[in-house]
Design an enzyme around this catalytic site. Structure first.
Site, PDB file in Angstrom:
ATOM      1  CD  GLU A  73      -3.046  -1.077   0.238  1.00 29.34           C
ATOM      2  OE1 GLU A  73      -3.060  -0.151  -0.584  1.00 29.34           O
ATOM      3  OE2 GLU A  73      -3.922  -1.966   0.272  1.00 29.34           O
ATOM      4  CE1 TYR A 113      -8.520  -0.940  15.098  1.00 29.81           C
ATOM      5  CE2 TYR A 113      -9.427  -2.020  13.154  1.00 29.81           C
ATOM      6  CZ  TYR A 113      -9.572  -1.590  14.463  1.00 29.81           C
ATOM      7  OH  TYR A 113     -10.755  -1.800  15.108  1.00 29.81           O
TER       8      TYR A 113
HETATM    9 MN    MN Z   1      -4.803   1.508  -4.639  1.00 27.55          MN
HETATM   10 FE    FE Z   2      -4.619   0.516  -1.690  1.00 28.24          FE
END
Ligand code: MN
Ligand code: FE
Length: 331
Positions: A73, A113
């Site tokens: 990410e 998280y």
């Molecule tokens: Mn994305």
């Molecule tokens: Fe993403």
């Protein structure tokens, strides 16, 4: 007007809008707003701490996916901010990129998280992109095909350079977000269907909804650049892209086998591989390229075009009512 290579002042003038689709994606992103803390991890924590709920195979599958996504990410976010935003000069497209960058921050937060609530060792999870070969192979592949674009002197002045930029966009939007995320999505959502780790399952469902918009925006961006820059989408370049997709599918199938060597709950690595091939064909079609694998979708439940607001248990823990207007085709 064009979506890349505008003059230095044009990026500040959003009206009148040239690419209304970019604005639509922005509105879509806003309608899909969510944060990981809205989802309870209570059951997940109980299941994770219990010795009798999850098998060793299921634990491995969960760890491998947290390991891959926790760093993937941020890798995607960095590409948007450090490479894509620089060269996509059109203001409404940039507005979407800002929204997407925020969503990637939310996704990054989701894995913080998960690590925190499950009490996982962050050194272990956040180093898996280095220590687990099937994960590093995927990351290295994407970084390798997008390297030139990160050069601070890189410009999109010549058709060859525009091609490099389009290769970067395909690397992130189509391969990373469109192929490399999908074995993981299928694995975690398969677990969720069996009532295992349902909090993580919900989070993945939200992430998948966001990613489906990222992918759709990315494909429109790629198509627009190619339409505005004739001489980029050549037969030779198409062949190269098909080859990249083939290599990506091999890596994603290796990853699926590594994350899930034994099979879980009646699903095995072969099925995940077939699913990846099915997804890759959809991506090729989206780019206007012919299908290669022609696999039937082994997980029809993944392709339901789902309106999350209809999902009964989704919002029961929250006070505010979110509008979830988007109903996109998820795979
Ligand atoms: Mn994305
Ligand atoms: Fe993403």
């Amino acid at each position: 007007m064009s979506i890349i290579n505008n003059s230095k002042t044009d990026p500040n003038k959003i009206l009148p809008i040239t690419y209304s689709w970019a604005r639509e994606y922005y509105k879509n992103g806003i309608a899909n707003n969510w944060t990981p803390e809205e989802i309870s991890m209570q059951k997940d924590v109980e299941q994770w701490k219990s010795d009798s709920v999850l098998s060793a195979t299921e634990r491995r599958l969960i760890l491998w996916n947290l390991g891959f996504f926790s760093t993937a990410e941020s890798l995607t976010a960095n590409n948007i901010v450090l490479a894509v935003y620089n060269h996509v000069t059109n203001p409404e497209a940039r507005q979407y990129l800002l929204r997407q960058a925020f969503e990637e921050a939310v996704h990054t937060d989701t894995f913080i998280y998960c690590c925190d609530t499950l009490g996982l060792d962050p050194d272990y999870i956040y180093n898996m992109y280095l220590t687990i070969p099937s994960i590093s192979a995927k990351d290295e592949f994407v970084v390798e095909i997008t390297q030139t674009v990160f050069d601070p002197h890189f410009t999109t002045d010549t058709p060859e350079d525009v091609q490099k930029f389009v290769r970067d966009l395909i690397g992130y939007y189509v391969i990373m977000e469109g192929i490399f995320f999908y074995a993981g999505f299928a694995m975690i959502l398969a677990l969720r269907r069996q009532n295992r780790m349902v909090g993580i399952g919900e989070q993945f469902e939200y992430i998948m909804r966001d990613e489906s918009v990222h992918l759709a925006f990315g494909c429109d961006l790629i198509k627009t650049i190619c339409a505005e820059n004739p001489g980029v989408w050549t037969d030779e370049f198409k062949t190269e892209i098909v080859e990249l997709v083939r290599r990506a599918v091999v890596l994603e199938c290796d990853y699926a086998r590594d994350a899930c060597p034994e099979g879980v709950l009646g699903i095995n690595a072969d099925k995940f591989s077939h699913y990846v091939e099915h997804v890759a064909d959809r991506r090729l079609e989206r780019l206007g390229l012919p299908k290669i694998y022609k696999r039937d979708n082994p997980f029809p439940w993944m392709s339901q075009s789902t309106d999350l607001s209809k999902e009964k248990n989704f919002f029961e823990t929250r006070v505010t009512e979110y509008q979830t207007g988007a109903s996109l085709d998820w795979d």
